[in-house]
Structures are given as structure tokens and as C-alpha cells.
Design a protein around this motif. Sequence first.
Motif, PDB file in Angstrom:
ATOM      1  N   THR A 199       0.841  -1.196   0.000  1.00  0.00           N
ATOM      2  CA  THR A 199       0.000   0.000   0.000  1.00  0.00           C
ATOM      3  C   THR A 199       0.872   1.240   0.000  1.00  0.00           C
ATOM      4  O   THR A 199       1.782   1.363   0.820  1.00  0.00           O
ATOM      5  CB  THR A 199      -0.906   0.012   1.251  1.00  0.00           C
ATOM      6  N   ARG A 200       0.599   2.181  -0.915  1.00  0.00           N
ATOM      7  CA  ARG A 200       1.374   3.427  -0.937  1.00  0.00           C
ATOM      8  C   ARG A 200       0.696   4.483  -0.061  1.00  0.00           C
ATOM      9  O   ARG A 200      -0.501   4.740  -0.177  1.00  0.00           O
ATOM     10  CB  ARG A 200       1.512   3.961  -2.360  1.00  0.00           C
ATOM     11  N   VAL A 201       1.483   5.077   0.822  1.00  0.00           N
ATOM     12  CA  VAL A 201       1.005   6.100   1.746  1.00  0.00           C
ATOM     13  C   VAL A 201       1.858   7.342   1.551  1.00  0.00           C
ATOM     14  O   VAL A 201       3.091   7.253   1.458  1.00  0.00           O
ATOM     15  CB  VAL A 201       1.093   5.609   3.205  1.00  0.00           C
TER      16      VAL A 201
ATOM     17  N   VAL B 204      -3.545   8.036   1.318  1.00  0.00           N
ATOM     18  CA  VAL B 204      -3.319   6.639   0.948  1.00  0.00           C
ATOM     19  C   VAL B 204      -3.815   6.383  -0.470  1.00  0.00           C
ATOM     20  O   VAL B 204      -4.788   6.997  -0.922  1.00  0.00           O
ATOM     21  CB  VAL B 204      -4.029   5.691   1.947  1.00  0.00           C
TER      22      VAL B 204
ATOM     23  N   TRP C 149      -5.709   3.567  -2.230  1.00  0.00           N
ATOM     24  CA  TRP C 149      -6.439   2.339  -1.915  1.00  0.00           C
ATOM     25  C   TRP C 149      -6.002   1.198  -2.830  1.00  0.00           C
ATOM     26  O   TRP C 149      -5.538   1.430  -3.945  1.00  0.00           O
ATOM     27  CB  TRP C 149      -7.948   2.545  -2.077  1.00  0.00           C
TER      28      TRP C 149
ATOM     29  N   THR D 246      -0.704   1.504  -5.464  1.00  0.00           N
ATOM     30  CA  THR D 246      -0.929   0.342  -4.594  1.00  0.00           C
ATOM     31  C   THR D 246      -1.255  -0.878  -5.463  1.00  0.00           C
ATOM     32  O   THR D 246      -1.698  -0.749  -6.601  1.00  0.00           O
ATOM     33  CB  THR D 246      -2.060   0.662  -3.607  1.00  0.00           C
TER      34      THR D 246
ATOM     35  N   ASP E 104      -6.271  -1.642   4.265  1.00  0.00           N
ATOM     36  CA  ASP E 104      -5.489  -0.477   3.855  1.00  0.00           C
ATOM     37  C   ASP E 104      -5.523   0.592   4.946  1.00  0.00           C
ATOM     38  O   ASP E 104      -4.530   1.284   5.189  1.00  0.00           O
ATOM     39  CB  ASP E 104      -6.026   0.088   2.542  1.00  0.00           C
TER      40      ASP E 104
ATOM     41  N   MET F 126      -2.358   2.200   6.916  1.00  0.00           N
ATOM     42  CA  MET F 126      -2.181   3.646   7.042  1.00  0.00           C
ATOM     43  C   MET F 126      -2.009   4.058   8.504  1.00  0.00           C
ATOM     44  O   MET F 126      -1.132   4.869   8.847  1.00  0.00           O
ATOM     45  CB  MET F 126      -3.402   4.338   6.435  1.00  0.00           C
TER      46      MET F 126
ATOM     47  N   THR G  62       1.352   3.136   9.714  1.00  0.00           N
ATOM     48  CA  THR G  62       2.340   4.078   9.195  1.00  0.00           C
ATOM     49  C   THR G  62       2.352   5.359  10.021  1.00  0.00           C
ATOM     50  O   THR G  62       3.421   5.884  10.367  1.00  0.00           O
ATOM     51  CB  THR G  62       2.054   4.394   7.726  1.00  0.00           C
TER      52      THR G  62
END
Length: 316
Positions: free
Chosen positions: A30-32, A73, A75, A81, A102, A106, A109
Amino acid sequence: MESAPFYSAIADADPAAHAVWAHAPDGARTRVGLLGNGPRGTVLLFPGRTEFVEKYGPAGREFASRGYTTLAVDWRGQGLTDRPLPDRATGHVDRFEQYQMDVAAMVQTAETMHLPRPWHLVAHSMGGGIGLRALHSGLPVASAVFSGPMWGIYISPILRPAAWALTTVSRPLGFGGKIVPGSDASNYVLEAEFEDNVLTTDPEVFAWMKAQLKAHPELALGGPSMTWVNEALLETRALARLPAPNVPCLCVTGENERIVDVADIRAQMAKWPSGRLIIERGAEHEIMMERPDVRTRFFDLSAALFDENTVRKSAS
């Protein structure tokens, strides 16, 4: 933490903005994105369907100017992601509750980064549905702000029974991963003209959103899958049956809203004792991407709610 790509050239974000990879409990990457810093608390920003963290670079600057850090975030199934289908253009999720994984990534993080508390939720469109479910599940925030939340999907009453029937049978018949009829693999922002678009009345913002995707088409997403639509219908129906969370809330939606169902928004806010609903005159779906006066009002009212509940939480 492992660094992730962040396209600063298209983000119009704080120079220090960056992204990291987080891992959801089921292993999804997951990209945050950290989009701005401030000492008064942290905004957990839940974007809508098809969106990505760079789109909220300006929002991060707005919240930072009011004293708040912002964490956003991508999703699952969108942005950078992990996407579950071989066809990256189809917006898909097997179960809506997977989005809560997700959310967990987050939150972890934010804890690892030691972001300032209290935390506050800002959730747009599909993120509003995910955010409402997260509040019911104990998301640790002091207040919540919603922008055009997906608490119901705008579907013609004539077509609604067919939408329910077709998407319900799609999974057992093996075509749940197919794009829903009436949509296709193209991205709305890339294909639409500004005139009569359903997102914003601000031509400069619309052109900026289009330029983002032209520069990085890998961020684009097309129409939703049959399964996604069925899951969204099931989730919004389930959320409508629950009492309002015990969290101070502001909800802002556009007078010209044509994506989510305003009647469902009104119904949800009518039962939210500590909630306030504002209908922005002449505005479309994306309040944070609307004309300058609407955007400024949204960020000012959001920060005022955060400030009030920061003081209240400190006093308690």
C-alpha cells in the motif's frame, strides 16, 4: 520505512512531501503519502475511487498552513498500490472490508512516523464510505470531515433493480471482474471535457487533474468491476442501517452532486447528533477541487472543527 515513488512534479505539494510503502495485514503493498507537516494534529486523508496521493498535494499544503500534518493513501486497486486484476484499468476489490486492511496499514504508518495527535479523518467520495466503516470499527480520530461521501450511489430508480440483480449474479457466473455495463476502461478525467463535467466548476483545477494523468498514465483507473459495484451497494446499505458514530462530524457536498446520492447523505447526517451538513451552492462532486471560495471554506471549516476537538481532547 521503504521509500515509494512520489511524483512531486505533478503534485503541487510541499517540497518535503514523499511516499512510503506500507503493508496491509493480508500482505498487499500500500502506498502512503505524507503531504504536509503541522504540530496541531494529523489529518488521515481517505481519497475517492480512481484517486491517488499526488492529487491531494494542494490539500496537504492547505492543512499545513492551518497547523496540521496530512497523511493520504492509495487504496488497493488504484494509484500505485497493488491492483488485484491483470487488467489494471478495472477498479476492483473482492470484498469492501478489504479496504479496512489499507486503513490498518495507514494507521500503522502514522504510528511508526509518530505523527502528531490528535488525529482527524478527512474522507472524500468512496473514502467516505470506507471512513464511515472505519469510524464504526474504532478509528482513533477526534473528529471527521466528509466531502461528497459515498453513503449511497446515484443510480436512476428505474435502473437500480437491474444494477442489483446483474451485479449480484456476476460473481457466481464468473464475470464479477468485468467492467460494469455503461462504463469502460477509459479514465473519466482524461476523456471528459470541462463543460458539464461532474467533478468541478473550476477550469484550472480540471486542467491540472487532466495534466497529472497525462504525465503519469500509470496512475489512471477506468470503470468499476461488477463485483466492486455489488460490494458498494451492499456496504452503503449496511452503513445506512447503523447509528451514527459518536464522533464530531462535518459533511460538505455539492448542490450539483451527480455521483453519490445526496438523499442518503441527508439521511445519514439527520441521525448524526454531533454532525453538520453543508450543501455548497453550484458545486459539483469534488469539494476540495472546487472553485477557490468553496475550497477555502472547506479547509477553514475543517480546521475549525479540528481545533475545537484538539482543545476538547487536551482538556479531557
